[in-house]
Design a protein around this motif. Sequence first.
Motif, PDB file in Angstrom:
ATOM      1  N   GLY A  62       0.816  -1.214   0.000  1.00  0.00           N
ATOM      2  CA  GLY A  62       0.000   0.000   0.000  1.00  0.00           C
ATOM      3  C   GLY A  62       0.850   1.265   0.000  1.00  0.00           C
ATOM      4  N   ASP A  63       1.924   1.255   0.794  1.00  0.00           N
ATOM      5  CA  ASP A  63       2.830   2.407   0.820  1.00  0.00           C
ATOM      6  C   ASP A  63       3.490   2.607  -0.542  1.00  0.00           C
ATOM      7  OD1 ASP A  63       2.298   2.870   3.501  1.00  0.00           O
ATOM      8  OD2 ASP A  63       4.026   1.683   4.194  1.00  0.00           O
ATOM      9  N   ILE A  64       3.881   1.514  -1.151  1.00  0.00           N
ATOM     10  CA  ILE A  64       4.514   1.594  -2.471  1.00  0.00           C
ATOM     11  C   ILE A  64       3.527   2.125  -3.498  1.00  0.00           C
ATOM     12  CG2 ILE A  64       5.534   0.220  -4.344  1.00  0.00           C
ATOM     13  CD1 ILE A  64       6.672  -1.611  -2.092  1.00  0.00           C
ATOM     14  N   LYS A  65       2.308   1.649  -3.435  1.00  0.00           N
ATOM     15  CA  LYS A  65       1.284   2.093  -4.392  1.00  0.00           C
ATOM     16  C   LYS A  65       0.992   3.582  -4.220  1.00  0.00           C
ATOM     17  CE  LYS A  65      -1.975  -0.698  -5.746  1.00  0.00           C
ATOM     18  NZ  LYS A  65      -3.178  -1.539  -5.849  1.00  0.00           N
ATOM     19  N   ARG A  66       0.910   4.054  -2.970  1.00  0.00           N
ATOM     20  CA  ARG A  66       0.672   5.478  -2.721  1.00  0.00           C
ATOM     21  C   ARG A  66       1.823   6.328  -3.259  1.00  0.00           C
ATOM     22  NH1 ARG A  66      -1.898   3.455   1.710  1.00  0.00           N
ATOM     23  NH2 ARG A  66      -0.048   3.358   3.023  1.00  0.00           N
ATOM     24  N   ALA A  67       3.045   5.882  -3.003  1.00  0.00           N
ATOM     25  CA  ALA A  67       4.209   6.626  -3.497  1.00  0.00           C
ATOM     26  C   ALA A  67       4.246   6.614  -5.025  1.00  0.00           C
ATOM     27  CB  ALA A  67       5.493   6.017  -2.938  1.00  0.00           C
ATOM     28  N   TYR A  68       3.911   5.477  -5.619  1.00  0.00           N
ATOM     29  CA  TYR A  68       3.862   5.370  -7.080  1.00  0.00           C
ATOM     30  C   TYR A  68       2.871   6.373  -7.660  1.00  0.00           C
ATOM     31  CZ  TYR A  68       2.292   3.629 -11.598  1.00  0.00           C
ATOM     32  OH  TYR A  68       1.925   3.541 -12.908  1.00  0.00           O
ATOM     33  N   ARG A  69       1.685   6.427  -7.100  1.00  0.00           N
ATOM     34  CA  ARG A  69       0.660   7.344  -7.614  1.00  0.00           C
ATOM     35  C   ARG A  69       1.078   8.801  -7.460  1.00  0.00           C
ATOM     36  NH1 ARG A  69      -4.551   4.130  -5.237  1.00  0.00           N
ATOM     37  NH2 ARG A  69      -4.672   2.572  -6.886  1.00  0.00           N
ATOM     38  N   LYS A  70       1.710   9.120  -6.331  1.00  0.00           N
ATOM     39  CA  LYS A  70       2.154  10.494  -6.094  1.00  0.00           C
ATOM     40  C   LYS A  70       3.216  10.898  -7.118  1.00  0.00           C
ATOM     41  CE  LYS A  70       4.104  13.412  -2.481  1.00  0.00           C
ATOM     42  NZ  LYS A  70       4.593  13.450  -1.101  1.00  0.00           N
ATOM     43  N   ILE A  71       4.186  10.025  -7.342  1.00  0.00           N
ATOM     44  CA  ILE A  71       5.253  10.344  -8.296  1.00  0.00           C
ATOM     45  C   ILE A  71       4.731  10.307  -9.726  1.00  0.00           C
ATOM     46  CG2 ILE A  71       7.504   9.609  -9.174  1.00  0.00           C
ATOM     47  CD1 ILE A  71       8.064   8.518  -6.339  1.00  0.00           C
ATOM     48  N   ALA A  72       3.817   9.384 -10.008  1.00  0.00           N
ATOM     49  CA  ALA A  72       3.267   9.261 -11.362  1.00  0.00           C
ATOM     50  C   ALA A  72       2.576  10.550 -11.794  1.00  0.00           C
ATOM     51  CB  ALA A  72       2.305   8.083 -11.440  1.00  0.00           C
ATOM     52  N   LYS A  73       1.963  11.244 -10.852  1.00  0.00           N
ATOM     53  CA  LYS A  73       1.291  12.504 -11.184  1.00  0.00           C
ATOM     54  C   LYS A  73       2.280  13.552 -11.694  1.00  0.00           C
ATOM     55  CE  LYS A  73      -2.473  11.969  -7.894  1.00  0.00           C
ATOM     56  NZ  LYS A  73      -3.061  12.446  -6.636  1.00  0.00           N
ATOM     57  N   THR A  74       3.507  13.505 -11.212  1.00  0.00           N
ATOM     58  CA  THR A  74       4.489  14.511 -11.620  1.00  0.00           C
ATOM     59  C   THR A  74       5.264  14.106 -12.871  1.00  0.00           C
ATOM     60  OG1 THR A  74       6.195  13.610 -10.169  1.00  0.00           O
ATOM     61  CG2 THR A  74       4.786  15.334  -9.259  1.00  0.00           C
ATOM     62  N   VAL A  75       5.450  12.814 -13.114  1.00  0.00           N
ATOM     63  CA  VAL A  75       6.268  12.402 -14.258  1.00  0.00           C
ATOM     64  C   VAL A  75       5.459  11.873 -15.436  1.00  0.00           C
ATOM     65  CG1 VAL A  75       8.293  11.907 -12.838  1.00  0.00           C
ATOM     66  CG2 VAL A  75       6.697  10.062 -13.380  1.00  0.00           C
ATOM     67  N   HIS A  76       4.143  11.768 -15.303  1.00  0.00           N
ATOM     68  CA  HIS A  76       3.330  11.258 -16.415  1.00  0.00           C
ATOM     69  C   HIS A  76       3.460  12.198 -17.618  1.00  0.00           C
ATOM     70  CE1 HIS A  76      -0.085   9.964 -18.790  1.00  0.00           C
ATOM     71  NE2 HIS A  76      -0.037   8.832 -18.086  1.00  0.00           N
ATOM     72  N   PRO A  77       3.673  11.636 -18.811  1.00  0.00           N
ATOM     73  CA  PRO A  77       3.869  12.478 -20.001  1.00  0.00           C
ATOM     74  C   PRO A  77       2.724  13.456 -20.273  1.00  0.00           C
ATOM     75  CG  PRO A  77       4.456  10.211 -20.486  1.00  0.00           C
ATOM     76  CD  PRO A  77       3.855  10.217 -19.113  1.00  0.00           C
ATOM     77  N   ASP A  78       1.510  13.149 -19.852  1.00  0.00           N
ATOM     78  CA  ASP A  78       0.397  14.076 -20.045  1.00  0.00           C
ATOM     79  C   ASP A  78       0.483  15.282 -19.100  1.00  0.00           C
ATOM     80  OD1 ASP A  78      -0.612  12.431 -21.994  1.00  0.00           O
ATOM     81  OD2 ASP A  78      -2.091  11.476 -20.687  1.00  0.00           O
ATOM     82  N   LYS A  79       1.128  15.110 -17.955  1.00  0.00           N
ATOM     83  CA  LYS A  79       1.251  16.183 -16.971  1.00  0.00           C
ATOM     84  C   LYS A  79       2.579  16.919 -17.082  1.00  0.00           C
ATOM     85  CE  LYS A  79      -2.520  15.217 -14.619  1.00  0.00           C
ATOM     86  NZ  LYS A  79      -3.584  16.142 -14.348  1.00  0.00           N
TER      87      LYS A  79
END
Length: 96
Positions: free
Chosen positions: A7-24
């Motif tokens: 769960g901690d890994i998934k939360r961190a993944y989602r947080k970082i994904a928001k900043t590095v996603h090519p659409d963002k």
Amino acid sequence: ICKLSAGDIKRAYRKIAKTVHPDKNRDGRAHIAFDALERSAAILMDPNQKKDYDAKLARQRSEAVQNFAKGLQSTWRTMGTILKVMGPFATPFLIL
């Protein structure tokens, strides 16, 4: 070695994904960062792959410590040789 829960890994993944996603993120390298993030998260969320990763990391750390110890021993031997060769003149040399 990695003591985070899935769960901690998934939360961190989602947080970082928001900043590095090519659409963002309009940086041309965003897709590379996002792909690396996805691969890392896949490894850390799969218990078997995480176990293998932790074992590999432990081996690498152990090898690094052993290599450091070997380098330290080599340096110590070299210093001993310098002291033997230089005799009483070694102390002022080593202070500089």
